[in-house]
Design a protein around this motif. Sequence first.
Motif, PDB file in Angstrom:
ATOM      1  N   GLY A  71       0.820  -1.214   0.000  1.00  0.00           N
ATOM      2  CA  GLY A  71       0.000   0.000   0.000  1.00  0.00           C
ATOM      3  C   GLY A  71       0.852   1.262   0.000  1.00  0.00           C
ATOM      4  O   GLY A  71       1.991   1.238  -0.437  1.00  0.00           O
ATOM      5  N   TYR A  72       0.279   2.336   0.468  1.00  0.00           N
ATOM      6  CA  TYR A  72       0.954   3.629   0.572  1.00  0.00           C
ATOM      7  C   TYR A  72       1.405   4.163  -0.796  1.00  0.00           C
ATOM      8  O   TYR A  72       2.599   4.416  -1.018  1.00  0.00           O
ATOM      9  N   PRO A  73       0.454   4.328  -1.726  1.00  0.00           N
ATOM     10  CA  PRO A  73       0.820   4.883  -3.027  1.00  0.00           C
ATOM     11  C   PRO A  73       1.439   6.269  -2.872  1.00  0.00           C
ATOM     12  O   PRO A  73       0.969   7.063  -2.042  1.00  0.00           O
ATOM     13  N   HIS A  74       2.477   6.535  -3.664  1.00  0.00           N
ATOM     14  CA  HIS A  74       3.186   7.807  -3.502  1.00  0.00           C
ATOM     15  C   HIS A  74       3.992   8.171  -4.744  1.00  0.00           C
ATOM     16  O   HIS A  74       4.353   7.310  -5.538  1.00  0.00           O
ATOM     17  N   PHE A  75       4.245   9.456  -4.873  1.00  0.00           N
ATOM     18  CA  PHE A  75       5.208   9.968  -5.827  1.00  0.00           C
ATOM     19  C   PHE A  75       6.544  10.074  -5.106  1.00  0.00           C
ATOM     20  O   PHE A  75       6.585  10.399  -3.917  1.00  0.00           O
ATOM     21  N   ASP A  76       7.634   9.821  -5.805  1.00  0.00           N
ATOM     22  CA  ASP A  76       8.976  10.067  -5.286  1.00  0.00           C
ATOM     23  C   ASP A  76       9.488  11.347  -5.926  1.00  0.00           C
ATOM     24  O   ASP A  76       9.597  11.421  -7.154  1.00  0.00           O
ATOM     25  N   LEU A  77       9.770  12.338  -5.108  1.00  0.00           N
ATOM     26  CA  LEU A  77      10.299  13.611  -5.602  1.00  0.00           C
ATOM     27  C   LEU A  77      11.804  13.640  -5.355  1.00  0.00           C
ATOM     28  O   LEU A  77      12.257  13.408  -4.228  1.00  0.00           O
ATOM     29  N   ILE A  78      12.534  13.951  -6.418  1.00  0.00           N
ATOM     30  CA  ILE A  78      13.993  13.914  -6.362  1.00  0.00           C
ATOM     31  C   ILE A  78      14.548  15.142  -7.079  1.00  0.00           C
ATOM     32  O   ILE A  78      13.979  15.606  -8.067  1.00  0.00           O
ATOM     33  N   GLY A  79      15.657  15.653  -6.596  1.00  0.00           N
ATOM     34  CA  GLY A  79      16.400  16.701  -7.300  1.00  0.00           C
ATOM     35  C   GLY A  79      15.666  18.024  -7.409  1.00  0.00           C
ATOM     36  O   GLY A  79      15.023  18.485  -6.457  1.00  0.00           O
ATOM     37  N   LEU A  80      15.765  18.645  -8.578  1.00  0.00           N
ATOM     38  CA  LEU A  80      15.188  19.975  -8.782  1.00  0.00           C
ATOM     39  C   LEU A  80      13.672  19.982  -8.642  1.00  0.00           C
ATOM     40  O   LEU A  80      13.096  20.938  -8.119  1.00  0.00           O
ATOM     41  N   LYS A  81      13.017  18.912  -9.096  1.00  0.00           N
ATOM     42  CA  LYS A  81      11.558  18.826  -8.978  1.00  0.00           C
ATOM     43  C   LYS A  81      11.161  18.773  -7.501  1.00  0.00           C
ATOM     44  O   LYS A  81      10.192  19.397  -7.084  1.00  0.00           O
ATOM     45  N   GLN A  82      11.911  18.049  -6.710  1.00  0.00           N
ATOM     46  CA  GLN A  82      11.684  17.968  -5.274  1.00  0.00           C
ATOM     47  C   GLN A  82      11.769  19.372  -4.666  1.00  0.00           C
ATOM     48  O   GLN A  82      10.863  19.792  -3.940  1.00  0.00           O
ATOM     49  N   LYS A  83      12.822  20.080  -4.980  1.00  0.00           N
ATOM     50  CA  LYS A  83      13.023  21.431  -4.441  1.00  0.00           C
ATOM     51  C   LYS A  83      11.897  22.361  -4.876  1.00  0.00           C
ATOM     52  O   LYS A  83      11.318  23.080  -4.054  1.00  0.00           O
ATOM     53  N   GLU A  84      11.565  22.337  -6.157  1.00  0.00           N
ATOM     54  CA  GLU A  84      10.509  23.197  -6.696  1.00  0.00           C
ATOM     55  C   GLU A  84       9.174  22.957  -5.985  1.00  0.00           C
ATOM     56  O   GLU A  84       8.512  23.897  -5.537  1.00  0.00           O
ATOM     57  N   ILE A  85       8.781  21.695  -5.867  1.00  0.00           N
ATOM     58  CA  ILE A  85       7.482  21.377  -5.270  1.00  0.00           C
ATOM     59  C   ILE A  85       7.461  21.701  -3.787  1.00  0.00           C
ATOM     60  O   ILE A  85       6.493  22.290  -3.286  1.00  0.00           O
ATOM     61  N   LEU A  86       8.502  21.346  -3.062  1.00  0.00           N
ATOM     62  CA  LEU A  86       8.518  21.632  -1.622  1.00  0.00           C
ATOM     63  C   LEU A  86       8.467  23.133  -1.360  1.00  0.00           C
ATOM     64  O   LEU A  86       7.797  23.583  -0.429  1.00  0.00           O
ATOM     65  N   GLU A  87       9.145  23.916  -2.180  1.00  0.00           N
ATOM     66  CA  GLU A  87       9.085  25.366  -2.013  1.00  0.00           C
ATOM     67  C   GLU A  87       7.675  25.886  -2.292  1.00  0.00           C
ATOM     68  O   GLU A  87       7.139  26.696  -1.537  1.00  0.00           O
ATOM     69  N   LYS A  88       7.038  25.404  -3.353  1.00  0.00           N
ATOM     70  CA  LYS A  88       5.678  25.835  -3.681  1.00  0.00           C
ATOM     71  C   LYS A  88       4.675  25.402  -2.621  1.00  0.00           C
ATOM     72  O   LYS A  88       3.679  26.082  -2.394  1.00  0.00           O
ATOM     73  N   GLU A  89       4.928  24.274  -1.976  1.00  0.00           N
ATOM     74  CA  GLU A  89       4.050  23.782  -0.915  1.00  0.00           C
ATOM     75  C   GLU A  89       4.347  24.455   0.433  1.00  0.00           C
ATOM     76  O   GLU A  89       3.633  24.208   1.400  1.00  0.00           O
ATOM     77  N   GLY A  90       5.381  25.291   0.478  1.00  0.00           N
ATOM     78  CA  GLY A  90       5.739  25.953   1.734  1.00  0.00           C
ATOM     79  C   GLY A  90       6.372  25.009   2.729  1.00  0.00           C
ATOM     80  O   GLY A  90       6.291  25.223   3.941  1.00  0.00           O
ATOM     81  N   LEU A  91       7.013  23.955   2.237  1.00  0.00           N
ATOM     82  CA  LEU A  91       7.614  22.951   3.102  1.00  0.00           C
ATOM     83  C   LEU A  91       9.135  22.985   3.026  1.00  0.00           C
ATOM     84  O   LEU A  91       9.798  21.970   2.835  1.00  0.00           O
ATOM     85  N   THR A  92       9.694  24.162   3.208  1.00  0.00           N
ATOM     86  CA  THR A  92      11.152  24.304   3.089  1.00  0.00           C
ATOM     87  C   THR A  92      11.895  23.571   4.198  1.00  0.00           C
ATOM     88  O   THR A  92      13.084  23.275   4.045  1.00  0.00           O
ATOM     89  N   ASP A  93      11.217  23.246   5.297  1.00  0.00           N
ATOM     90  CA  ASP A  93      11.870  22.440   6.348  1.00  0.00           C
ATOM     91  C   ASP A  93      12.203  21.035   5.839  1.00  0.00           C
ATOM     92  O   ASP A  93      13.016  20.346   6.422  1.00  0.00           O
ATOM     93  N   TYR A  94      11.541  20.634   4.766  1.00  0.00           N
ATOM     94  CA  TYR A  94      11.789  19.312   4.188  1.00  0.00           C
ATOM     95  C   TYR A  94      12.980  19.330   3.233  1.00  0.00           C
ATOM     96  O   TYR A  94      13.374  18.289   2.724  1.00  0.00           O
TER      97      TYR A  94
END
Length: 97
Positions: A71-94
């Motif tokens: 179970g636990y379906p998920h996307f794996d975010l890596i590299g620049l895409k990871q940084k871009e999405i976390l910043e847009k989500e306001g999750l810079t602590d991640y």
Amino acid sequence: MAFGITRQELLDWKRKVENGEIAFLTHYWLDSRFPGSKTVTKVGCKDLEKLISWGKQYGLKAEWIDKRKEGYPHFDLIGLKQKEILEKEGLTDYLWS
């Protein structure tokens, strides 16, 4: 290989995924296929339509969802895409170096 998170952090992520929430979990990760990446963020939700819709806003494709037997379906975010999405989500602590 994953490391850098506590068992409780993993359990909290799993609980949120099971409850149909969009849940984020970042951990250190080493994979020779991605030599420049040190972390991965897993963005999960058991409600696949909700997860697909969330991913579309960032250009993520439904076929990229990791659907494992346990179970636990998920996307794996890596590299620049990871940084871009976390910043847009306001999750810079991640964002870890």
